[in-house]
Design an enzyme around this catalytic site. Structure first.
Site, short mmCIF file in Angstrom:
data_model
loop_
_atom_site.label_atom_id
_atom_site.label_comp_id
_atom_site.label_asym_id
_atom_site.label_seq_id
_atom_site.Cartn_x
_atom_site.Cartn_y
_atom_site.Cartn_z
CD GLU A 141 -2.74 -0.81 2.06
OE1 GLU A 141 -3.60 0.20 2.83
OE2 GLU A 141 -3.82 -2.17 2.65
CG HIS A 265 -9.39 6.21 0.42
ND1 HIS A 265 -8.99 5.77 -0.27
CD2 HIS A 265 -8.76 4.57 1.91
CE1 HIS A 265 -8.44 4.50 -0.38
NE2 HIS A 265 -8.18 4.34 0.45
NE ARG A 311 -4.83 5.50 2.74
CZ ARG A 311 -5.18 5.05 3.15
NH1 ARG A 311 -5.13 5.55 4.65
NH2 ARG A 311 -5.08 3.26 3.42
CG HIS A 372 -10.28 6.88 4.93
ND1 HIS A 372 -10.90 5.60 4.88
CD2 HIS A 372 -9.08 6.25 5.15
CE1 HIS A 372 -10.20 4.71 4.90
NE2 HIS A 372 -9.22 5.05 5.28
NE ARG A 407 -5.01 5.66 9.43
CZ ARG A 407 -5.70 4.74 8.63
NH1 ARG A 407 -4.72 3.57 8.03
NH2 ARG A 407 -6.16 4.69 7.93
C1 SIN Z 1 -7.93 0.87 2.15
O1 SIN Z 1 -8.01 -0.38 2.22
O2 SIN Z 1 -7.50 1.71 1.17
C2 SIN Z 1 -7.63 1.38 4.24
C3 SIN Z 1 -6.07 1.03 4.68
C4 SIN Z 1 -6.59 2.39 5.64
O3 SIN Z 1 -7.23 3.65 5.74
O4 SIN Z 1 -5.53 2.45 5.99
#
Ligand code: SIN
Length: 556
Positions: A141, A265, A311, A372, A407
């Site tokens: 991620e 998000h 993000r 988010h 975060r």
């Molecule tokens: C996501 O699956 O993109 C959200 C996971 C997160 O907020 O860390």
């Protein structure tokens, strides 16, 4: 602030077991417990299971116990599990995503606890995806330099929540009161004899089914209430995310920090019917590309990690591109993968998109950012203690120093597990004190002269206005002018809501509105206090980071 207190509610002390928590005869109830946990997500449940080895525990939750932000977490839990990974790398990624204003001690403590806490989840039956070779199928991620996200396809939170809840429901030392919404924490001012040091004595809660208020006296109280996405018009969060814990803690006198760091998000499905359905960052982890409506990629202009930048950078890039082009959305392109792969790795996302008419395998889907995650909240120390004695907080409701200004993806479930564990260790140290601490004479709740409201339209109006104002004035990109406008407006909303609260019978909707308004006010105040742009807080009037960025922007 006690709404109305007086002598006219009958009260009974009930013993501390499952059977004792309901009261026949329609009287207002008074319950005693060692530990009161407010919230039934991963933070509350994992703490309850540990604490129940030594204490009686009551969990109150304002809905069905399954309904928490945890259950909607798609991506997974970040932890160092692979041979090629190491703690230093996870620590570095967390600090980099957080613009280096994280609390390094908190980051280290959480990251290093990861593997042990994951093992605990495995022991209670949580199943994470594995490869054919039976090793963890770790996801990638944004902001991570390694594959380190444990997942259960795209429903990780649901898997964890289900297993924790099942265990908690079977545990005789844990009582779960569903449909009980916390109203306020019980403090010294709520005692019949106001003596001794101020500390938390439990909470008042509204039983949503009967409309009665329950007084819950506790040796220690833990806020595990999650975040406050509902403060914004567009959010990936479920309706319950109304910032109740932050607002209650603030009213009780807690220090609140860093609420300006609201994480948007980058990729929620753009469709009015979809209520900001999340398209997990794991999609970009599997090579998903962001494109403008004209098909062009753009993330290469913003960060060397392209679509896998942290993000804050991706959300701001999308916001900038949308403002420049005048379009309503950008797109997320997963068409490089086969339908079979997408169906297996992202079954829920694939199906939900298809239900709305978007075929992930055939063409790019429209996406926009949405609120988010709140990186700030109730300021806690490394043991999860707030500045109020006998009051702890865990998870998204807190500012633990882990996230800094932004975060890192999938660090939130890890934070919840870790701080639940740290709180548990502190509770054991204070076992005797806690067990002896729930005997105070607390004033029961008194509805006073409150009447049913003749006009609920005012409540609906306030909800709409606050959320739209926060989206427009306190969103991804801010300015002094917009923040000052927001401050002027939130004062008007606060006054109106106060009037509703004092004059009319409490309803769950009014309780949440009061909390959302308070969190909005605190967010605006935090945003005005930070005179720089760093991480998730971007103010065009101070476009650069300060050389000495505040680690904790504290509001009292
Ligand atoms: C996501 O699956 O993109 C959200 C996971 C997160 O907020 O860390």
């Amino acid at each position: 602030m006690h709404k109305h207190s007086g002598p006219n509610s009958s009260q009974t002390d009930y013993a501390q077991n499952k059977q004792s928590t309901s009261c026949a005869g329609g009287r207002d109830r008074l319950i005693k417990t060692d530990i009161l946990i407010i919230g039934s997500g991963i933070s509350g449940l994992s703490l309850a299971l540990k604490a129940a080895q030594h204490f009686n525990v009551i969990i109150i939750t304002k809905n069905d116990a399954m309904e928490s932000n945890t259950r909607y977490a798609q991506g997974g839990i970040a932890s160092v599990m692979a041979q090629i990974d190491n703690f230093e790398s996870h620590i570095r990624d967390t600090m980099e995503a957080g613009a280096e204003i994280n609390d390094l001690k908190s980051v280290e403590k959480v990251v290093r606890s990861g593997p042990r806490l994951i093992n605990e989840l495995l022991k209670i039956g949580v199943r994470f995806a594995r490869t054919r070779q039976n090793i963890f199928d770790l996801g990638m991620e944004g902001g991570h330099s390694q594959r380190r996200v444990l997942h259960a396809s795209d429903v990780t939170g649901l898997e964890v929540e289900k297993k924790l809840l099942l265990k908690a429901k079977k545990n005789p030392k844990i009582s779960i009161l569903e449909y009980h919404a916390a109203i306020d924490l019980i403090m010294k001012r709520h005692l019949k004899r106001r003596q001794g040091a101020d500390r938390c004595y439990g909470a008042y809660a509204l039983d949503k089914k009967t409309g009665r208020v329950v007084t819950i006296k506790a040796g220690a109280t833990v806020l595990a209430t999650g975040g406050a996405g509902k403060t914004y018009l567009y959010t990936s969060n479920p309706d319950i995310a109304s910032g109740d814990g932050i607002a209650m803690a603030c009213r009780a006198g807690c220090r609140i920090a860093n609420l300006e760091f609201v994480q948007f998000h980058p990729t929620c499905l753009y469709d009015p019917r979809a209520k900001s359905f999340l398209l997990s960052e794991a999609l970009r982890g599997e090579g998903g590309k962001l494109r403008l409506v004209n098909g062009k990629r753009f993330m290469q202009h913003y960060h060397y990690r392209n679509e896998l930048a942290p993000r804050d950078i991706v959300a701001r890039a999308i916001d900038y591109e949308l403002k420049k082009s005048g379009e309503r959305y950008v797109t997320l392109d997963m068409t490089h993968h086969s339908r079979a792969f997408l169906k297996k790795r992202f079954p829920t996302i694939y199906k939900t998109c298809l239900d709305f008419g978007y075929d992930l395998a055939a063409r790019p889907v429209p996406v926009v950012p949405a609120a988010h995650y709140f990186c700030g909240g109730v300021k806690i120390d490394l043991s999860g203690r707030t500045n109020i004695n006998n009051l702890y907080a865990v998870g998204e409701v807190t500012c633990s120093g882990l996230h800094g200004a932004n975060r890192l993806a999938s660090n939130s479930l890890l934070e919840s597990l870790a701080f639940a564990d740290f709180v548990y260790r502190d509770l054991i140290k204070k076992q005797q004190h806690i067990k002896a601490s729930n005997n105070q004479n607390v004033n029961p709740w008194d509805t006073g002269r409150a009447t049913d409201s003749d006009e609920l339209v005012g409540i609906t109006q306030n909800w709409d206005e606050i959320r739209r104002m926060m989206w427009n004035y306190v969103g991804i990109v801010r300015s002094n002018k917009r923040l000052l406008r927001a401050r002027a407006r939130i004062k008007i909303f606060s006054d109106e809501i106060r009037e509703f609260y004092w004059n009319f019978t409490l309803t769950p909707n009014l309780l949440e509105l009061r909390n959302v308004c308070q969190v909005a006010d605190l967010t605006i105040r935090c945003a005005l206090k930070r005179k720089e742009s760093v991480g998730l807080h971007y103010n065009i009037d101070y476009p650069k980071p300060d050389l000495n960025s505040m680690k904790y922007n504290i509001i009292r």
